[in-house]
Each structure stands twice: as C-alpha cells, then as structure tokens.
Design an enzyme around this catalytic site. Structure first.
Site, PDB file in Angstrom:
ATOM      1  N   LYS A   1     -10.431 -30.444  12.173  1.00  0.00           N
ATOM      2  CA  LYS A   1     -11.105 -30.545  13.483  1.00  0.00           C
ATOM      3  C   LYS A   1     -11.404 -29.166  14.041  1.00  0.00           C
ATOM      4  CE  LYS A   1      -8.482 -31.216  17.274  1.00  0.00           C
ATOM      5  NZ  LYS A   1      -8.685 -30.231  18.354  1.00  0.00           N
ATOM      6  N   ASN A   2     -10.388 -28.298  14.025  1.00  0.00           N
ATOM      7  CA  ASN A   2     -10.547 -27.002  14.692  1.00  0.00           C
ATOM      8  C   ASN A   2     -11.373 -26.004  13.890  1.00  0.00           C
ATOM      9  OD1 ASN A   2      -9.192 -28.009  16.831  1.00  0.00           O
ATOM     10  ND2 ASN A   2      -7.244 -26.965  16.410  1.00  0.00           N
TER      11      ASN A   2
ATOM     12  N   ARG B   1     -12.402 -28.941  25.445  1.00  0.00           N
ATOM     13  CA  ARG B   1     -12.518 -27.512  25.727  1.00  0.00           C
ATOM     14  C   ARG B   1     -13.317 -26.762  24.667  1.00  0.00           C
ATOM     15  NH1 ARG B   1      -9.374 -25.193  29.267  1.00  0.00           N
ATOM     16  NH2 ARG B   1      -9.636 -23.307  28.044  1.00  0.00           N
TER      17      ARG B   1
ATOM     18  N   CYS C   1      -6.099 -28.601  31.645  1.00  0.00           N
ATOM     19  CA  CYS C   1      -5.584 -29.093  30.371  1.00  0.00           C
ATOM     20  C   CYS C   1      -4.101 -29.370  30.510  1.00  0.00           C
ATOM     21  CB  CYS C   1      -5.830 -28.051  29.295  1.00  0.00           C
ATOM     22  SG  CYS C   1      -5.301 -28.618  27.698  1.00  0.00           S
TER      23      CYS C   1
ATOM     24  N   ARG D   1      -5.333 -22.690  30.412  1.00  0.00           N
ATOM     25  CA  ARG D   1      -6.072 -22.174  29.248  1.00  0.00           C
ATOM     26  C   ARG D   1      -7.304 -21.410  29.736  1.00  0.00           C
ATOM     27  NH1 ARG D   1      -6.418 -26.989  24.945  1.00  0.00           N
ATOM     28  NH2 ARG D   1      -7.091 -25.336  23.546  1.00  0.00           N
ATOM     29  N   PRO D   2      -7.096 -20.158  30.128  1.00  0.00           N
ATOM     30  CA  PRO D   2      -8.207 -19.369  30.666  1.00  0.00           C
ATOM     31  C   PRO D   2      -9.199 -18.968  29.583  1.00  0.00           C
ATOM     32  CG  PRO D   2      -6.241 -18.011  30.452  1.00  0.00           C
ATOM     33  CD  PRO D   2      -5.848 -19.388  30.041  1.00  0.00           C
TER      34      PRO D   2
ATOM     35  N   ASP E   1     -10.760 -15.748  29.917  1.00  0.00           N
ATOM     36  CA  ASP E   1     -11.035 -14.347  30.255  1.00  0.00           C
ATOM     37  C   ASP E   1     -11.314 -13.486  29.013  1.00  0.00           C
ATOM     38  OD1 ASP E   1      -8.224 -15.038  29.916  1.00  0.00           O
ATOM     39  OD2 ASP E   1      -7.832 -12.900  30.148  1.00  0.00           O
ATOM     40  N   LEU E   2     -10.636 -13.788  27.901  1.00  0.00           N
ATOM     41  CA  LEU E   2     -10.841 -12.957  26.696  1.00  0.00           C
ATOM     42  C   LEU E   2     -12.249 -13.161  26.129  1.00  0.00           C
ATOM     43  CD1 LEU E   2      -7.388 -13.517  24.934  1.00  0.00           C
ATOM     44  CD2 LEU E   2      -8.134 -11.519  26.246  1.00  0.00           C
TER      45      LEU E   2
ATOM     46  N   ASP F   1       0.398 -26.147  17.310  1.00  0.00           N
ATOM     47  CA  ASP F   1      -0.107 -27.513  17.111  1.00  0.00           C
ATOM     48  C   ASP F   1       0.820 -28.370  16.240  1.00  0.00           C
ATOM     49  OD1 ASP F   1      -2.241 -26.883  18.679  1.00  0.00           O
ATOM     50  OD2 ASP F   1      -3.650 -26.580  17.042  1.00  0.00           O
TER      51      ASP F   1
ATOM     52  N   ARG G   1      -8.643 -38.249  19.150  1.00  0.00           N
ATOM     53  CA  ARG G   1      -9.375 -36.972  19.200  1.00  0.00           C
ATOM     54  C   ARG G   1      -9.102 -36.120  17.961  1.00  0.00           C
ATOM     55  NH1 ARG G   1      -7.982 -33.561  24.024  1.00  0.00           N
ATOM     56  NH2 ARG G   1      -9.425 -32.282  22.871  1.00  0.00           N
TER      57      ARG G   1
HETATM   58  N1  EPU Z   1      -5.783 -17.244  26.205  1.00  0.00           N
HETATM   59  C1  EPU Z   1      -5.997 -16.389  27.252  1.00  0.00           C
HETATM   60  N2  EPU Z   1      -7.286 -16.057  27.558  1.00  0.00           N
HETATM   61  C2  EPU Z   1      -8.341 -16.520  26.852  1.00  0.00           C
HETATM   62  C3  EPU Z   1      -8.113 -17.403  25.781  1.00  0.00           C
HETATM   63  C4  EPU Z   1      -6.808 -17.741  25.487  1.00  0.00           C
HETATM   64  O1  EPU Z   1      -5.059 -15.947  27.913  1.00  0.00           O
HETATM   65  O2  EPU Z   1      -9.478 -16.167  27.168  1.00  0.00           O
HETATM   66  C5  EPU Z   1      -4.394 -17.618  25.864  1.00  0.00           C
HETATM   67  C6  EPU Z   1      -4.162 -19.125  25.942  1.00  0.00           C
HETATM   68  O3  EPU Z   1      -3.843 -19.540  27.256  1.00  0.00           O
HETATM   69  C7  EPU Z   1      -3.036 -19.323  24.963  1.00  0.00           C
HETATM   70  C8  EPU Z   1      -3.337 -18.295  23.881  1.00  0.00           C
HETATM   71  O4  EPU Z   1      -4.207 -17.335  24.504  1.00  0.00           O
HETATM   72  O5  EPU Z   1      -1.806 -18.988  25.566  1.00  0.00           O
HETATM   73  C9  EPU Z   1      -3.997 -18.827  22.655  1.00  0.00           C
HETATM   74  O6  EPU Z   1      -5.098 -19.654  22.994  1.00  0.00           O
HETATM   75  P1  EPU Z   1      -6.392 -19.774  22.085  1.00  0.00           P
HETATM   76  O7  EPU Z   1      -7.558 -19.225  22.828  1.00  0.00           O
HETATM   77  O8  EPU Z   1      -6.114 -19.243  20.729  1.00  0.00           O
HETATM   78  O9  EPU Z   1      -6.564 -21.330  22.020  1.00  0.00           O
HETATM   79  P2  EPU Z   1      -7.935 -22.065  21.849  1.00  0.00           P
HETATM   80  O10 EPU Z   1      -8.825 -21.236  21.016  1.00  0.00           O
HETATM   81  O11 EPU Z   1      -8.424 -22.558  23.174  1.00  0.00           O
HETATM   82  C10 EPU Z   1      -7.262 -23.291  19.628  1.00  0.00           C
HETATM   83  C11 EPU Z   1      -7.143 -24.709  19.169  1.00  0.00           C
HETATM   84  C12 EPU Z   1      -5.938 -25.367  19.821  1.00  0.00           C
HETATM   85  C13 EPU Z   1      -4.698 -24.568  19.461  1.00  0.00           C
HETATM   86  C14 EPU Z   1      -4.883 -23.096  19.881  1.00  0.00           C
HETATM   87  C15 EPU Z   1      -3.729 -22.210  19.475  1.00  0.00           C
HETATM   88  C16 EPU Z   1      -9.456 -25.233  18.754  1.00  0.00           C
HETATM   89  C17 EPU Z   1     -10.642 -26.032  19.112  1.00  0.00           C
HETATM   90  N3  EPU Z   1      -8.360 -25.421  19.506  1.00  0.00           N
HETATM   91  O12 EPU Z   1      -7.457 -23.358  21.044  1.00  0.00           O
HETATM   92  O13 EPU Z   1      -5.846 -26.662  19.261  1.00  0.00           O
HETATM   93  O14 EPU Z   1      -3.570 -25.104  20.098  1.00  0.00           O
HETATM   94  O15 EPU Z   1      -6.078 -22.562  19.296  1.00  0.00           O
HETATM   95  O16 EPU Z   1      -3.583 -22.215  18.102  1.00  0.00           O
HETATM   96  O17 EPU Z   1      -9.476 -24.493  17.802  1.00  0.00           O
HETATM   97  C18 EPU Z   1      -5.176 -28.918  19.138  1.00  0.00           C
HETATM   98  O18 EPU Z   1      -5.863 -29.030  18.108  1.00  0.00           O
HETATM   99  O19 EPU Z   1      -4.349 -29.796  19.505  1.00  0.00           O
HETATM  100  C19 EPU Z   1      -5.324 -27.730  19.970  1.00  0.00           C
HETATM  101  C20 EPU Z   1      -4.961 -27.676  21.244  1.00  0.00           C
END
Ligand code: EPU
Length: 424
Positions: free
Chosen positions: A22-23, A92, A116, A121-122, A124-125, A309, A401
């Site tokens: 999925k991801n 998201r 969420c 889950r910001p 900003d990055l 996950d 999902r």
């Molecule tokens: N974060 C920030 N700022 C940002 C982005 C992220 O502070 O701009 C923080 C997040 O709050 C978190 C950490 O960085 O603490 C990592 O978040 P990441 O951005 O890597 O998560 P994501 O890309 O939104 C993906 C997966 C998630 C999985 C996370 C962590 C997808 C579509 N989703 O989310 O998958 O938990 O990486 O590995 O790829 C799931 O499949 O159940 C799921 C939630």
C-alpha cells in the site's frame, strides 16, 4: 460499519501470499502526474486507500482504467491542480501529489490532511523541502498553495530531518519535485524506507536521475521531462509481518509467500528473539509452530529499524508472552489506541511516556472491542484469533484500508472469522 465475528483458538495451516505494498502504491501512482505519456502500474493492492488515490488523480485530469491489479493512466488535461479536502480527509497519503504537481504544472493546491488518530502528523518537512527548491508556499483556508518560481524549481541542498527523524512522504514529495528541477538536489536525512526506493526506481525508469535512494543521502540531477512508466510495486512488508505474527500468535505453521524478507530484517530479528522459528527461503518466510513466545524489547524507529506499522501486531503477541515486554514508540508517541482494547481481552498493559509495558498472560479472552486505526485493527484481529471464545470487532472499515479481503484470506488458512454487515 461492518463487524468481524471471530472464534479464536483455532490452529491455522497453509500458505498466504502477500499483496503489493500500500505505502509504495500510493506514492508510486502519483508519478503519472509528472509525464504527458501513458503509464501502467502493476501489482496494486485492491484497497480503499488505493482507490482514493486514483480518485484524487482523476480530479487532477488523469484518466484511469483498471485491469485486474493494474491501472493504466493517461493525462486528459492539466487544468485542475487542486487536490480536494473531501478526498484528503479520508487518507493522508493524498499529500503525495504535492511534489509531482509542483514539478509538472508549476503549482499545486492540496488540502492539508485532516487529523489522525495515531497522533499529530504535521507536514512542515514537506513544505520546508519544497521551499528550499524555490517554491512559494502559502497556507490558505486549509489548503497548501505551492507555486514554482518563474523559470522553474532549482536544485538545492536540503536537510530533511525533523524532531522524529526522517519522513517517508516528505522525502517522496521533495524527490519528485527535484526530479524535474534545474540542477542538482541533495537530500540529507532522507527516509530510507523500501517504499521510497520503489518510487526512486520508478522515476529512474521514467528517465529521472536519482541515486542514493535507500540511504540517508539522495542525490537528484534534474531532467527536463519524464517518459511514461510501466512499474510493478514491491510486496507489502507490513502485511507480510502481520502474517508472521498471525502464525506466531496462533502457534501455527504458516508459509508467507511473495514477500521481501530483505525488507524485514529488524522485524525478523525481534521475532527470533521472541523464540519464533522463521526460515527465510528466497521470497518466502516459513514459520514453524511455536511454543509460548518470550517477552521482547522493541523500539520503533525509521527504517531499517523496527517499523511503527508493526508495533500494534507485536504488542498483541507480547500480551501472551512469557515475561514482561517493553515497547517504545519513537515515531508516533500516542500510537497505542489498541492497548485499551487488548486490555478488555485480558491483557496487562501500562503506558507512560510513549512506552508500553506488557506483562504477558497465558490466555486472552474474546470480547467486544473497537478498531481505532489500520494497524490497531490488524492487531485486534490477531488477538481475537488467539483468544478463547468469541470476539466481536467493530469498525473494521479501518482494516479494509490496508488489508485486502482479509477475512477471506484468513478463512482459507482455517481461521473462523466472518464479516457481519451493518444493517442498512
Ligand atoms: N513528521 C514531521 N513533519 C513532517 C512529516 C513527518 O514532524 O512534515 C513526523 C511525523 O509526525 C512522525 C515522523 O515524522 O513522527 C515520521 O512520519 P512520516 O512522515 O515518515 O510518516 P508518513 O510519511 O506520513 C508513512 C506511512 C505510515 C507510516 C509512517 C512511518 C505512507 C502512506 N504512510 O507515513 O503508514 O506509519 O510513514 O513509517 O507511506 C500505515 O500504513 O498504517 C501508516 C500509518
């Protein structure tokens, strides 16, 4: 809202095949926005989130046609660059269109993803990375409005680390935007997840020049345009891990096929520490019937460490382990919604400061429980299958999902699980 009725305590047996990730599918699909040529993506899991991503692409002028597990895409028009709230509030990963849109159309208007349940889950990055490439970013009425400068995005050196380490989807967005920027981009503290590598490989097959994906430093030399894609997504390492825990928690012999054990080393290491007998044979994982698992100590961290996950599923197993386990969440400190439900089934868990201490018990008992999010639902299905008696798991739309027709696939292994549709 459908419910699962699970009768626990059955021994399972057989093979179960893992679907496409999925991801990986969700970000890979967005690469079709970066080319004017047709694309075809294969091996897609047939999940609600993937359908939502396709709907988002449709609103952005991409025509799509499904054929089994493949989707063919073709650019119809590029008039609309707005990804609407109605779709992003449900998923998201819709935010993954931000970088591709900016790269190809010079502008993107993408709804800020909604709240969420697994925690804050910001994004900003994502925004910081795109700004470094020269994009102008405004947040207006709940939407991110990103505009490339006249002359287009330009390569830059970008540090993409945050308080919680790297970000998977931020790396995706910046890598896509940089693929068509002028000059060289270096992303430091890039996410190393296999799903990021899958996107980079797909973009390279379309003519991009990306190296280092899978390491914390990704180097991207921008190209003027990309060709079409013909891409098959990687197997889902989280689904594969869920099935390994399934074997362990039901003390069954199961073979998990079509997986990439090389993407699962931290998880396999933890399973072996818990005494689970796993044999790796190429793209298969063979799990032998185990005795009561040993307690574990797990810290979730970005790849290649133990994935957040898989945390809920391993907690379900730890509930039945011999001794006290400690699970620390270093990605989403509040991602413990499943603990309260496991406690309703007889587990002994205490949580403080992003850390769960689980005192193993000999048996769980069936109960009426509620799914709160995708991985929590998977953990609760696992617990229900191991528990004595009947479990009713409500709100299972969450599991749909991320796990395709899960009850049918589990039934083929001998599980007693049925979906009770909500009366209309
Ligand atoms: N974060 C920030 N700022 C940002 C982005 C992220 O502070 O701009 C923080 C997040 O709050 C978190 C950490 O960085 O603490 C990592 O978040 P990441 O951005 O890597 O998560 P994501 O890309 O939104 C993906 C997966 C998630 C999985 C996370 C962590 C997808 C579509 N989703 O989310 O998958 O938990 O990486 O590995 O790829 C799931 O499949 O159940 C799921 C939630």
């Amino acid at each position: 809202m459908d419910t699962f009725r699970i009768l626990g305590g059955q021994r399972l047996a057989g093979r179960i095949a893992v679907n496409g990730a999925k991801n990986a599918a969700l970000p890979v699909l967005t690469t079709c926005l970066m080319t004017r040529q047709p694309c075809c993506f294969h091996g897609l899991p047939l999940l609600r989130d993937v359908q939502t991503q396709v709907k988002i692409l449709n609103t952005l002028g991409i025509e799509t046609r499904w054929q089994g597990r493949s989707v063919h895409t073709r650019l119809r028009d590029d008039y609309n660059s707005t990804a609407p709230y109605e779709l992003l509030k449900t998923m998201r990963a819709g935010v993954c269109v931000l970088g591709p849109l900016l790269a190809s159309r010079g502008q993107a208007r993408v709804s800020l993803p909604g709240g969420c349940v697994i925690g804050e889950r910001p994004i900003d990055l994502h925004l910081r990375g795109l700004e470094a490439l020269g994009a102008e970013i405004d947040i207006e009425h709940g939407y991110v409005q990103a505009t490339a400068p006249i002359g287009g995005l330009r390569g830059a050196e970008i540090y993409l680390g945050g308080t919680w380490g790297s970000s998977v989807t931020a790396t995706h967005n910046v890598m896509c935007a940089a693929a068509c920027a002028r000059g060289r981009t270096v992303i430091e503290c890039a996410a190393c997840e296999p799903e990021v590598v899958d996107v980079a490989n797909c973009l390279n097959a379309m003519g991009a020049r990306i190296s280092g994906a899978g390491s914390p430093r990704i180097i991207i030399d921008g190209v003027r345009r990309l060709t079409g894609a013909d891409w098959k997504v990687i197997p889902d390492r989280i689904e594969a891990a869920t099935f390994v825990v399934l074997a362990a928690i039901t003390r069954s012999a199961l073979t998990v096929t079509n997986c990439r054990p090389d993407h699962m080393l931290a998880f396999i290491h933890v399973m072996r520490q818990m005494g689970i007998d796993i044999t790796v044979r190429g793209r298969r994982l063979e799990v032998a019937p185990s005795k009561r698992p040993r307690a574990c100590e797990v810290v979730t961290l970005p790849y290649p460490a133990f994935p957040t996950d898989c945390q809920a599923q391993v907690m379900a197993l730890a509930c039945l382990a011999d001794g006290a386990s400690v699970i620390t969440e270093r990605i989403y400190p509040d991602r413990f919604m499943h603990a309260a439900e496991l406690k309703r089934m007889g587990a002994t868990i205490s949580i403080a400061n992003a850390q769960a201490v689980i005192q193993g018990v000999r048996n769980l008992e069936g109960a009426e429980i509620m799914a709160s999010d995708l991985r929590a639902s998977a953990a609760l299905v696992l617990a229900g299958l191991a528990a004595k008696g009947e479990t009713l798991l409500h709100r299972i739309y969450h599991i749909d999902r991320g796990y395709e027709r899960i009850e049918e696939r589990l039934r083929r292994l001998g599980a007693r699980i049925e979906r009770i549709p909500t009366p209309a």
